[in-house]
Design a protein around this motif. Structure first.
Motif, mmCIF file in Angstrom:
data_model
loop_
_atom_site.group_PDB
_atom_site.id
_atom_site.type_symbol
_atom_site.label_atom_id
_atom_site.label_comp_id
_atom_site.label_asym_id
_atom_site.label_seq_id
_atom_site.Cartn_x
_atom_site.Cartn_y
_atom_site.Cartn_z
ATOM 1 N N ARG A 45 -0.116 -5.140 -1.553
ATOM 2 C CA ARG A 45 0.722 -5.801 -0.536
ATOM 3 C C ARG A 45 2.074 -6.185 -1.123
ATOM 4 N NH1 ARG A 45 -4.110 -8.588 1.151
ATOM 5 N NH2 ARG A 45 -3.522 -10.255 -0.261
ATOM 6 N N ARG A 46 2.060 -6.704 -2.340
ATOM 7 C CA ARG A 46 3.321 -7.098 -2.981
ATOM 8 C C ARG A 46 4.214 -5.884 -3.207
ATOM 9 N NH1 ARG A 46 3.209 -10.589 -8.393
ATOM 10 N NH2 ARG A 46 3.392 -12.402 -7.043
ATOM 11 N N ASP A 49 5.628 -4.780 0.149
ATOM 12 C CA ASP A 49 6.685 -5.696 0.586
ATOM 13 C C ASP A 49 7.989 -5.443 -0.166
ATOM 14 O OD1 ASP A 49 4.940 -6.842 2.342
ATOM 15 O OD2 ASP A 49 4.540 -8.622 1.097
ATOM 16 N N GLN A 52 9.913 -2.216 1.137
ATOM 17 C CA GLN A 52 10.494 -2.236 2.469
ATOM 18 C C GLN A 52 11.934 -2.742 2.389
ATOM 19 O OE1 GLN A 52 7.980 -4.658 4.851
ATOM 20 N NE2 GLN A 52 6.259 -3.251 4.772
ATOM 21 N N GLY A 55 13.003 -6.283 1.458
ATOM 22 C CA GLY A 55 11.856 -6.862 0.777
ATOM 23 C C GLY A 55 12.319 -7.745 -0.368
#
Length: 67
Positions: A45-46, A49, A52, A55
């Motif tokens: 997930r990190r 993120d 993106q 991010g």
């Protein structure tokens, strides 16, 4: 004949102890595996993120201005 029963009982007790020890090890490994899976999900997930647009990157991940 009595001695033979005693030997069998002693072996059975030893086997029961071995099975209990193995069960404890399997339980601990399962717990560790669950922790590692959770950590991997968090890291994925990190990473998603940070890839993106917009991010949040950690300050250590940014390129220095002289590049």
């Amino acid at each position: 004949m009595e001695q033979r029963f005693v030997e069998i009982e002693l072996k059975l007790v030893g086997l029961e102890d071995t099975v209990q020890s193995l069960n404890e090890q399997i339980y601990e490994q399962g717990r560790q595996l669950d922790e590692l899976r959770a950590l991997c999900r968090m890291l994925v997930r990190r990473l998603d993120d940070s890839e993106q647009p917009g991010g949040a990157l950690a300050p250590g991940d940014e390129r220095p201005p002289h590049y």
